[in-house]
Design an enzyme around this catalytic site. Structure first.
Site, PDB file in Angstrom:
ATOM      1  CD  GLU A  53      90.248 -35.406  31.791  1.00 49.31           C
ATOM      2  OE1 GLU A  53      91.263 -35.158  32.475  1.00 49.31           O
ATOM      3  OE2 GLU A  53      89.840 -34.657  30.888  1.00 49.31           O
ATOM      4  CG  HIS A 107      95.381 -36.065  31.733  1.00 49.16           C
ATOM      5  ND1 HIS A 107      96.528 -35.425  31.306  1.00 49.16           N
ATOM      6  CD2 HIS A 107      94.365 -35.408  31.139  1.00 49.16           C
ATOM      7  CE1 HIS A 107      96.205 -34.423  30.511  1.00 49.16           C
ATOM      8  NE2 HIS A 107      94.902 -34.376  30.377  1.00 49.16           N
ATOM      9  CG  HIS A 109      92.089 -35.668  26.803  1.00 49.51           C
ATOM     10  ND1 HIS A 109      92.622 -34.767  25.907  1.00 49.51           N
ATOM     11  CD2 HIS A 109      92.405 -35.210  28.043  1.00 49.51           C
ATOM     12  CE1 HIS A 109      93.251 -33.797  26.579  1.00 49.51           C
ATOM     13  NE2 HIS A 109      93.142 -34.057  27.880  1.00 49.51           N
ATOM     14  CG  ASP A 120      95.477 -30.844  29.740  1.00 52.74           C
ATOM     15  OD1 ASP A 120      95.180 -31.099  30.916  1.00 52.74           O
ATOM     16  OD2 ASP A 120      95.040 -31.482  28.770  1.00 52.74           O
TER      17      ASP A 120
HETATM   18 ZN    ZN Z   1      93.759 -32.927  29.484  1.00 52.89          ZN
END
Ligand code: ZN
Length: 162
Positions: A53, A107, A109, A120
């Site tokens: 990530e 961010h 995935h 999250d």
């Molecule tokens: Zn996430």
């Protein structure tokens, strides 16, 4: 597959709280954000080249994100991120000098759809604002905002006009 990412950073969190984000106010008339196409394309490439990530902060004015910064992921993992406190602090400082507002967090995935994970969801409370998630594997992106216990989708458009 449940993805378990996190951005537990006290310093950045404190800083973000200081910007006085009120998501209830934020969502009024701002259900759409636009992302600068160049900034967006750059980060999408970086995200697609990293098995872990990647993460950062989004800055701009009103609902337009003009700068998408990278912040080092302190705990590199395909399903986890944690901001480098120093880099997050620096990014916020630089943006404040440019009179840009913190609009939110982004961010990637790498393995999953761009939907907020349970982690999250938890961290959206500590890090208010809009959360944009990139999913290079599915070539998708989506933004979300948490108001109370509910996550609302935020329409995300790419601005090619700059
Ligand atoms: Zn996430």
């Amino acid at each position: 597959m449940i993805e378990d990412n996190v951005c537990s950073n006290d310093y950045a969190s404190m800083f973000i709280r200081k910007t006085n984000m009120n998501n209830k106010e934020y969502i009024k008339g701002k259900e759409t954000i636009t992302l600068d196409s160049k900034e967006f394309a750059e980060k999408l490439v970086i995200a697609s080249e990293d098995e872990n990530e990647v993460c950062g902060l989004m800055f701009g004015k009103d609902n337009h994100v003009s700068e998408i910064t990278m912040v080092r992921n302190e705990k590199p993992s395909p399903s986890y991120f944690e901001f480098s406190s120093m880099e997050a602090g620096e990014a916020i400082f630089v943006a404040m000098q440019k009179k840009l507002k913190l609009i939110g967090v982004w961010h990637s995935h790498p393995q999953n759809e761009p939907n907020p994970s349970m982690t999250d969801y938890d961290y959206m409370e500590a890090h208010p604002g809009i959360w944009t998630i990139y999913s290079p594997r599915f070539t998708k992106w989506a933004s979300w905002i948490r108001v109370g216990n509910t996550i609302h989708p935020v329409k995300t458009m790419i601005d090619y006009n700059e």
